[in-house]
Design a protein around this motif. Structure first.
Motif, PDB file in Angstrom:
ATOM      1  N   PHE A 266       0.775  -1.243   0.000  1.00  0.00           N
ATOM      2  CA  PHE A 266       0.000   0.000   0.000  1.00  0.00           C
ATOM      3  C   PHE A 266       0.803   1.289   0.000  1.00  0.00           C
ATOM      4  CE2 PHE A 266      -3.276  -2.867   1.859  1.00  0.00           C
ATOM      5  CZ  PHE A 266      -4.166  -2.764   0.813  1.00  0.00           C
ATOM      6  N   ILE A 318       2.673  -4.358   8.496  1.00  0.00           N
ATOM      7  CA  ILE A 318       1.390  -4.371   9.202  1.00  0.00           C
ATOM      8  C   ILE A 318       0.835  -2.962   9.305  1.00  0.00           C
ATOM      9  CG2 ILE A 318       0.279  -4.913  11.393  1.00  0.00           C
ATOM     10  CD1 ILE A 318       2.342  -7.068  11.806  1.00  0.00           C
ATOM     11  N   SER A 321      -0.448  -1.678   5.978  1.00  0.00           N
ATOM     12  CA  SER A 321      -1.734  -2.268   5.583  1.00  0.00           C
ATOM     13  C   SER A 321      -2.870  -1.686   6.404  1.00  0.00           C
ATOM     14  CB  SER A 321      -1.737  -3.776   5.783  1.00  0.00           C
ATOM     15  OG  SER A 321      -0.793  -4.372   4.987  1.00  0.00           O
ATOM     16  N   LEU A 322      -2.619  -1.489   7.701  1.00  0.00           N
ATOM     17  CA  LEU A 322      -3.677  -0.967   8.560  1.00  0.00           C
ATOM     18  C   LEU A 322      -4.129   0.400   8.071  1.00  0.00           C
ATOM     19  CD1 LEU A 322      -2.638  -1.932  12.185  1.00  0.00           C
ATOM     20  CD2 LEU A 322      -4.529  -2.791  10.852  1.00  0.00           C
ATOM     21  N   ALA A 325      -5.411  -0.127   3.808  1.00  0.00           N
ATOM     22  CA  ALA A 325      -6.631  -0.836   3.428  1.00  0.00           C
ATOM     23  C   ALA A 325      -7.866   0.067   3.473  1.00  0.00           C
ATOM     24  CB  ALA A 325      -6.822  -2.064   4.317  1.00  0.00           C
ATOM     25  N   LEU A 328      -7.861   2.157   0.444  1.00  0.00           N
ATOM     26  CA  LEU A 328      -8.286   1.410  -0.750  1.00  0.00           C
ATOM     27  C   LEU A 328      -9.808   1.347  -0.809  1.00  0.00           C
ATOM     28  CD1 LEU A 328      -7.712  -0.486  -3.177  1.00  0.00           C
ATOM     29  CD2 LEU A 328      -7.850  -2.362  -1.574  1.00  0.00           C
TER      30      LEU A 328
ATOM     31  N   GLY B 167     -10.219  -4.922   0.302  1.00  0.00           N
ATOM     32  CA  GLY B 167      -9.683  -3.963   1.262  1.00  0.00           C
ATOM     33  C   GLY B 167      -9.880  -4.443   2.691  1.00  0.00           C
ATOM     34  N   LEU B 168     -11.094  -4.910   2.988  1.00  0.00           N
ATOM     35  CA  LEU B 168     -11.385  -5.418   4.335  1.00  0.00           C
ATOM     36  C   LEU B 168     -10.443  -6.566   4.675  1.00  0.00           C
ATOM     37  CD1 LEU B 168     -15.281  -5.495   4.485  1.00  0.00           C
ATOM     38  CD2 LEU B 168     -13.743  -4.050   5.800  1.00  0.00           C
ATOM     39  N   ALA B 170      -7.461  -7.187   3.485  1.00  0.00           N
ATOM     40  CA  ALA B 170      -6.108  -6.705   3.759  1.00  0.00           C
ATOM     41  C   ALA B 170      -6.016  -6.157   5.171  1.00  0.00           C
ATOM     42  CB  ALA B 170      -5.723  -5.628   2.742  1.00  0.00           C
ATOM     43  N   PHE B 171      -7.065  -5.435   5.572  1.00  0.00           N
ATOM     44  CA  PHE B 171      -7.076  -4.849   6.906  1.00  0.00           C
ATOM     45  C   PHE B 171      -7.058  -5.943   7.976  1.00  0.00           C
ATOM     46  CE2 PHE B 171      -9.185  -2.972  10.580  1.00  0.00           C
ATOM     47  CZ  PHE B 171      -8.438  -1.825  10.731  1.00  0.00           C
ATOM     48  N   ALA B 174      -3.775  -7.618   8.299  1.00  0.00           N
ATOM     49  CA  ALA B 174      -2.807  -6.822   9.056  1.00  0.00           C
ATOM     50  C   ALA B 174      -3.058  -6.980  10.553  1.00  0.00           C
ATOM     51  CB  ALA B 174      -2.896  -5.358   8.642  1.00  0.00           C
ATOM     52  N   SER B 177      -1.769 -10.308  11.646  1.00  0.00           N
ATOM     53  CA  SER B 177      -0.306 -10.277  11.759  1.00  0.00           C
ATOM     54  C   SER B 177       0.118  -9.555  13.025  1.00  0.00           C
ATOM     55  CB  SER B 177       0.316  -9.580  10.556  1.00  0.00           C
ATOM     56  OG  SER B 177      -0.144 -10.132   9.382  1.00  0.00           O
ATOM     57  N   TYR B 178      -0.587  -8.460  13.323  1.00  0.00           N
ATOM     58  CA  TYR B 178      -0.237  -7.704  14.525  1.00  0.00           C
ATOM     59  C   TYR B 178      -0.315  -8.602  15.752  1.00  0.00           C
ATOM     60  CZ  TYR B 178      -0.607  -4.470  18.388  1.00  0.00           C
ATOM     61  OH  TYR B 178      -0.400  -3.835  19.572  1.00  0.00           O
TER      62      TYR B 178
END
Lengths: 340, 349
Positions: A266, A318, A321-322, A325, A328, B167-168, B170-171, B174, B177-178
């Motif tokens: 991103f 991370i 992306s947070l 996203a 996007l 998009g959701l 990808a969020f 993340a 992963s966190y």
């Protein structure tokens, strides 16, 4: 007269903005050097920088590592920013970004395969494989799109995501064979700046410079192409050559960044949109300035990732992306498509 | 006049023929599923005879075989059949409702929403299976709400919904992963194993909730499958044919999301099952007609076979999600090419 004063004013505004961005980048850079799991005092850092004599060798090594990392963050962000704006220009698609088009994950997959099956170890091998992977991914995406009759912005994104999902599930498969390397697995899934070496930087800098120059040279041609292929042809632009050059420059920049930092998502999207919002759509400005914004974003994200938690660092991928996203989603909401 | 009657005769012959074919294929599918299930009970590191398996199943104690079959293989097989049914039905219903073969719970981020919720459960709150299931359902439903809320407009284009879903997703990834980065190292293996979609370590105690949801959801969706067929013709036409469009869509979405979420809570997101079943079902059964049950069976078949392959085909034991991922990824690309060739992703597929 009036027009020129307006242009002057506009230019002044832009110069101010650029200066502000540079200042912010410098601040973020310093923050990235001083802050982290172990904080370092300003005096220590300065003496480490300029005198090479330090009381504690630990602090010294930390600082050198952090300085390397900070420069790497700037370069990486710059590369991804340029790559993003090139992709958006070539595909004429406001949603394009190396990570959304799957180019990132393709590169990542090839490097992982190299690690698992070919036992590659040198930086040049990493970068070479990453480049091949990025090319394969880009070829797949554009190939899928080229088969279709109508191209709308979202078609490209869908193909890209499909390719990206495919490669990331393949990455998981390969890394599962070697479960001892869970940390590496995470690295190739989200991307992080912490593992860079000075050897990697020596490869990255020339590639970055070449990619940057090619991108800047392509900018006028890409500007003309924005008006449509016919108009560009009349203006004396060879569409094929310009597109191919821009594409390859974008892919090389993204592939190198991915080979060294893992897939960071991103940044291209964020940097390009931010730049276009502030400086207008002229690619001669957007391309170099999105390098600046990309560097700023990535460095800040890295600092944030180190500050969020006390004991560990959050991978920069991370954080991006947070933030990326939701952007996007916002952009997808705005994009016009005919209702199906 | 006579000619017309002949024509109608031919038409009905065709219809009857197709109907018979559907029944035959359906029964065949069921038989194949049954034999694969039996095979998964018989086959393993030690191979038992079919009579031994039946003895264990009817409750008699066979030394050696009893433990292996009733404690290890049976829960695993039941779990794979149930999750396969759930994912298969959900995938088919989603892509038929949204009229796009790419629209399935995986790509739209619904499974990611559930996964995200469950990962938080595993790594932060260390909750029981029951809580995990409930939280997974909440995560899935919330994602669907966000999906349609964020896509805006009354009749949002499917492609836009898909991109919003991406998009959701990808969020959520993340966020996952966190939590895997900051989570306790001791809980990490469980979370990672679960994230890849695995049937290892499934116990019989985890299954009742899933079983109830699937056994209620399957007949319900099969019943509504009739209306789903009509909905394919377009909302207006369906309305004029007497289908309560909004209610049907709502019930179908809620039920399938619940099924996906429950299955996800037990085994983790098994990649591509919900995506693979839709096109395969349409190819085998024909695009017209109520394919919900068939989709479920194909999903179950896929999961059981993929799990067998993952366990025994390689020197290393792969989780089932990896096998389905390996099959599904190239298929996704191929499907994408087909759709694009047929005239763009916007077209109704």
């Amino acid at each position: 007269m009036k027009k020129s004063s307006y242009v002057n004013l506009h230019n002044k505004m832009e110069i101010k903005l650029i200066v502000i961005f540079l200042l912010l980048l410098v601040i973020a850079g310093f923050a990235s050097i001083f802050m982290g799991v172990k904080d370092i005092t300003f005096g220590n850092a300065i003496s480490a920088l300029f005198t090479h004599k330090m009381k504690s060798s630990l602090a010294n090594s930390i600082i050198h590592k952090r300085i390397l990392r900070t420069f790497f963050a700037c370069l990486c962000g710059g590369a991804l920013g340029i790559s993003g704006s090139l992709m958006q220009a070539v595909t004429r698609n406001p949603l394009a970004d190396p990570s959304i088009l799957g180019i990132n994950t393709g590169a990542s997959f090839f490097v992982v395969c190299g690690l698992a099956f070919l036992h590659i170890s040198t930086v040049s091998q990493y970068i070479g494989l990453a480049f091949v992977g990025a090319l394969v991914a880009a070829g797949l995406v554009f190939g899928i799109v080229a088969i279709g009759h109508q191209v709308n912005p979202l078609t490209l994104i869908l193909s890209g995501t499909a390719v990206s999902i495919m490669f990331s599930s393949l990455v998981t498969t390969v890394t599962l064979v070697r479960q001892d390397a869970i940390d590496q697995f995470r690295f190739w899934q989200v991307g992080s700046l912490g593992t860079v070496t000075s050897q990697g930087m020596t490869f990255f800098i020339p590639i970055f410079v070449i990619g940057f120059l090619v991108a800047v040279c392509c900018a006028p041609g890409l500007n003309a192409l924005m008006l449509g292929n016919e108009v560009a042809k009349n203006l004396g632009v060879n569409a094929t050559i310009i597109n191919i050059c821009a594409c390859i420059a974008g892919i090389i920049l993204c592939a190198t960044a991915t080979a060294l930092a893992g897939p960071i998502a991103f940044i291209g999207l964020l940097a390009t949109h931010c730049t276009r919002l502030l400086f207008g759509a002229d690619l001669r400005k957007v391309i170099p300035l999105s390098a600046l914004t990309g560097a700023l974003f990535l460095t800040s994200a890295d600092v944030i990732g180190r500050l969020v938690s006390d004991s560990t660092e959050i991978n920069v991928g991370i954080i991006t992306s947070l933030v990326g996203a939701p952007v996007l989603i916002y952009l997808a909401r705005r994009t016009k498509v005919q209702a199906a | 006049m006579k000619r017309q009657a002949d024509m109608r005769g031919y038409l009905f012959v065709g219809q009857r023929h197709r109907k018979r074919r559907r029944y035959v294929v359906g029964i065949l599918l069921f038989l194949i599923l049954l034999s694969v299930v039996l095979f998964s009970l018989v086959f393993g590191r030690t191979v038992y005879s079919i009579s031994e398996v039946f003895q264990v199943l009817t409750g008699r104690i066979v030394p050696g075989a009893s433990f292996t079959i009733s404690e290890l293989r049976l829960p695993r097989t039941i779990a794979s059949v149930l999750t396969g049914l759930a994912f298969g039905v959900a995938g088919y219903v989603f892509q038929t409702l949204l009229k796009n073969p790419l629209a399935n719970p995986d790509i739209l981020g619904v499974s990611s929403g559930s996964s995200c919720a469950v990962v938080v459960c595993i790594l932060v709150f260390h909750t029981s299976q029951m809580t995990r299931s409930v939280v997974a359902v909440c995560g899935g439903l919330l994602t669907v709400l966000m999906l349609f809320g964020l896509s805006g407009q009354k009749k949002a284009a499917t492609t836009r919904i898909i991109v919003v879903g991406i998009g959701l997703q990808a969020f959520y990834n993340a966020v996952i992963s966190y939590f895997t980065v900051t989570g306790d190292q001791r809980d990490l293996p469980e979370a990672l194993r679960w994230l890849n979609g695995s049937l290892d370590g499934v116990t019989i105690k985890q299954l009742p909730i899933l079983a109830v949801v699937v056994l209620v959801g399957l007949p319900l969706t099969t019943y509504l499958g009739q209306r789903l067929c009509v909905l394919k013709l377009g909302d207006e036409l369906a309305l004029s044919l007497g289908v309560n469009v909004n209610l049907t869509k709502l019930i179908l979405l809620i039920v399938t999301v619940m099924m996906t979420a429950m299955a996800t809570a037990v085994t983790g997101p098994i990649a591509f099952v919900s995506f693979l079943t839709g096109p395969v079902t349409n190819k085998i059964m024909g695009e017209n007609g109520n394919n919900v049950l068939a989709a479920g069976m194909i999903g179950a078949l896929l999961v059981v076979i993929a799990d067998l392959v993952g366990q025994f085909a390689f020197p290393y034991r792969f989780p089932v999600g990896v096998v389905t991922g390996l099959i599904g990824a190239p298929y996704l690309i191929w499907q994408l090419m087909l759709i694009n060739k047929r005239g763009g992703l916007n077209a109704r597929a």
